[in-house]
Design a protein around this motif. Structure first.
Motif, PDB file in Angstrom:
ATOM      1  N   LEU A 143       0.827  -1.206   0.000  1.00 30.56           N
ATOM      2  CA  LEU A 143       0.000   0.000   0.000  1.00 30.56           C
ATOM      3  C   LEU A 143       0.866   1.263   0.000  1.00 30.56           C
ATOM      4  O   LEU A 143       0.592   2.211  -0.741  1.00 30.56           O
ATOM      5  N   VAL A 144       1.915   1.267   0.821  1.00 28.94           N
ATOM      6  CA  VAL A 144       2.832   2.414   0.851  1.00 28.94           C
ATOM      7  C   VAL A 144       3.489   2.595  -0.522  1.00 28.94           C
ATOM      8  O   VAL A 144       3.583   3.715  -1.046  1.00 28.94           O
ATOM      9  N   ASN A 145       3.928   1.497  -1.132  1.00 30.59           N
ATOM     10  CA  ASN A 145       4.543   1.588  -2.462  1.00 30.59           C
ATOM     11  C   ASN A 145       3.563   2.155  -3.483  1.00 30.59           C
ATOM     12  O   ASN A 145       3.940   2.953  -4.347  1.00 30.59           O
ATOM     13  N   SER A 146       2.285   1.750  -3.369  1.00 27.34           N
ATOM     14  CA  SER A 146       1.309   2.155  -4.389  1.00 27.34           C
ATOM     15  C   SER A 146       1.045   3.657  -4.375  1.00 27.34           C
ATOM     16  O   SER A 146       0.842   4.268  -5.428  1.00 27.34           O
ATOM     17  N   VAL A 147       1.015   4.270  -3.171  1.00 28.62           N
ATOM     18  CA  VAL A 147       0.768   5.718  -3.143  1.00 28.62           C
ATOM     19  C   VAL A 147       1.996   6.498  -3.573  1.00 28.62           C
ATOM     20  O   VAL A 147       1.895   7.639  -4.058  1.00 28.62           O
ATOM     21  N   ASN A 148       3.174   5.890  -3.435  1.00 29.12           N
ATOM     22  CA  ASN A 148       4.391   6.593  -3.846  1.00 29.12           C
ATOM     23  C   ASN A 148       4.742   6.383  -5.315  1.00 29.12           C
ATOM     24  O   ASN A 148       5.421   7.233  -5.910  1.00 29.12           O
ATOM     25  N   ASP A 149       4.271   5.278  -5.924  1.00 26.82           N
ATOM     26  CA  ASP A 149       4.518   5.132  -7.367  1.00 26.82           C
ATOM     27  C   ASP A 149       3.360   5.685  -8.196  1.00 26.82           C
ATOM     28  O   ASP A 149       3.398   5.665  -9.433  1.00 26.82           O
ATOM     29  N   GLY A 150       2.302   6.180  -7.514  1.00 24.30           N
ATOM     30  CA  GLY A 150       1.204   6.838  -8.213  1.00 24.30           C
ATOM     31  C   GLY A 150       0.136   5.908  -8.743  1.00 24.30           C
ATOM     32  O   GLY A 150      -0.821   6.363  -9.374  1.00 24.30           O
ATOM     33  N   THR A 152      -1.996   4.335  -6.962  1.00 21.24           N
ATOM     34  CA  THR A 152      -3.208   4.679  -6.208  1.00 21.24           C
ATOM     35  C   THR A 152      -3.059   6.100  -5.669  1.00 21.24           C
ATOM     36  O   THR A 152      -1.940   6.608  -5.512  1.00 21.24           O
ATOM     37  N   GLY A 153      -4.214   6.720  -5.389  1.00 18.88           N
ATOM     38  CA  GLY A 153      -4.177   8.062  -4.830  1.00 18.88           C
ATOM     39  C   GLY A 153      -3.989   8.052  -3.328  1.00 18.88           C
ATOM     40  O   GLY A 153      -3.351   8.938  -2.754  1.00 18.88           O
ATOM     41  N   ALA A 154      -4.553   7.028  -2.664  1.00 21.54           N
ATOM     42  CA  ALA A 154      -4.484   6.946  -1.206  1.00 21.54           C
ATOM     43  C   ALA A 154      -4.870   5.543  -0.775  1.00 21.54           C
ATOM     44  O   ALA A 154      -5.360   4.737  -1.567  1.00 21.54           O
ATOM     45  N   PHE A 155      -4.609   5.271   0.493  1.00 27.03           N
ATOM     46  CA  PHE A 155      -5.151   4.077   1.132  1.00 27.03           C
ATOM     47  C   PHE A 155      -5.493   4.441   2.570  1.00 27.03           C
ATOM     48  O   PHE A 155      -5.125   5.513   3.064  1.00 27.03           O
ATOM     49  N   MET A 156      -6.224   3.545   3.237  1.00 22.22           N
ATOM     50  CA  MET A 156      -6.645   3.783   4.622  1.00 22.22           C
ATOM     51  C   MET A 156      -6.128   2.653   5.504  1.00 22.22           C
ATOM     52  O   MET A 156      -6.204   1.484   5.143  1.00 22.22           O
ATOM     53  N   TRP A 157      -5.579   3.043   6.660  1.00 18.84           N
ATOM     54  CA  TRP A 157      -5.051   2.061   7.619  1.00 18.84           C
ATOM     55  C   TRP A 157      -5.105   2.697   9.000  1.00 18.84           C
ATOM     56  O   TRP A 157      -5.172   3.918   9.125  1.00 18.84           O
ATOM     57  N   GLU A 158      -5.073   1.878  10.033  1.00 17.47           N
ATOM     58  CA  GLU A 158      -5.172   2.412  11.388  1.00 17.47           C
ATOM     59  C   GLU A 158      -4.060   3.423  11.667  1.00 17.47           C
ATOM     60  O   GLU A 158      -2.913   3.216  11.297  1.00 17.47           O
ATOM     61  N   TRP A 159      -4.412   4.522  12.340  1.00 22.05           N
ATOM     62  CA  TRP A 159      -3.549   5.700  12.496  1.00 22.05           C
ATOM     63  C   TRP A 159      -2.189   5.356  13.106  1.00 22.05           C
ATOM     64  O   TRP A 159      -1.136   5.643  12.523  1.00 22.05           O
TER      65      TRP A 159
END
Length: 292
Positions: A143-150, A152-159
């Motif tokens: 998920l972290v990789n996906s928002v940094n390679d573009g 995905t726009g975002a993801f949601m995970w516990e704070w």
């Protein structure tokens, strides 16, 4: 007696469970870690890889609503909402939740909390929930990789689980969406977990949960345990402890938790209720759980 296989996510929420497991030492149950979250827990219940799952309320309820026969609800684990951070890439253009309209949202697995809560976020934002685009990224690292390679726009995970990535500058938080329901329930396969074994597990878990939830333990022992187990900074541990609550009886579920969750998830387009609505007893194993 064959030990119960208990599926769980290794996060700070699981501290009382881990303390119970350390004392039990495999005599009545074994822990099966499911790092991808509730979607993986439900998959493993379905595939006979675990007997019991401690998992997020919304995916468990939506799975039964959509027809899963792999489990029924048997208890409660956390009585407070889960605060989902809305997370984007460190260099992305998105500055607030409203900027995400029309962008792909990363999720761990279909049917996961990361997916159901994205639908709740869309409902709150007034977006058409049936137009959401999801991309499966398996776990927090994907998920972290996906928002940094573009991709995905975002993801949601516990704070607090994701805050280490924020602290290292690898992602940005652009908002948060607390669940409109208590966040964790306990589910079990209807036949693989025997009633006696389940009752013993839930009764004993309740004693560990009550101890962890006590003011005395919260003041010091809980802080030290979480720091040692997860390496979180003390200020983060204390901030989280102010937000979390546990049940007095893990073998009880308030009926309102189920009805309220069904109502919100239906409005968010996660599923449709049948003619005449759902019977709450359809969601629970009435031999085990007490509906409050």
């Amino acid at each position: 007696m064959v030990p119960l296989r208990i599926g769980y996510v290794r996060e700070h929420f699981s501290s009382p469970l881990l303390q119970y497991a350390e004392a039990d030492n495999g005599s009545t149950f074994v822990l099966v870690e499911c790092p991808s979250g509730t979607g993986q827990l439900i998959s493993r219940l379905t595939n006979d890889e675990i007997d019991v799952a401690i998992a997020l309320t919304d995916p468990l309820i939506s799975g039964i609503a959509k027809g899963s026969q792999a489990y029924k609800l048997v208890g409660s684990y956390v009585t407070t909402p889960l605060n989902w951070a809305v997370i984007t890439g460190k260099d992305s253009a998105y500055q607030q939740i409203s900027d995400l309209k029309g962008t792909p949202i990363g999720i761990s697995r279909p049917g996961s909390g990361s997916q159901t809560m994205a639908s709740v976020m869309a409902l709150q934002q007034g977006w058409p929930t049936d137009e959401l685009e999801f991309k499966v990224n398996n776990d927090i690292h994907g998920l972290v990789n996906s928002v940094n390679d573009g991709s995905t726009g975002a993801f949601m995970w516990e704070w607090f689980t994701t805050k280490p990535w924020l602290d290292r500058g690898e992602v940005r938080f652009i908002g948060s969406v607390p669940t409109p329901w208590p966040s964790w329930l306990i589910a079990a396969h209807p036949s693989r977990a025997t009633p006696d074994a389940l009752r013993t597990f839930l009764d004993t878990l309740s004693t560990y949960v009550r101890a962890f939830d006590s003011p005395e333990k919260r003041a010091k022992d809980d802080v030290e345990y979480i720091k040692k187990t997860w390496g979180y900074p003390e200020e983060d541990v204390k901030a989280w402890l102010k937000t979390v609550g546990y049940p007095q009886d893990c073998a009880s579920i308030p009926t309102k938790v189920i009805t309220d969750t069904i109502s919100v998830l239906e409005k968010a387009g996660v599923f449709k209720s049948p003619e005449g609505g759902f019977d709450v007893s359809h969601f629970v194993n009435t031999d085990i759980v007490k509906l409050a």
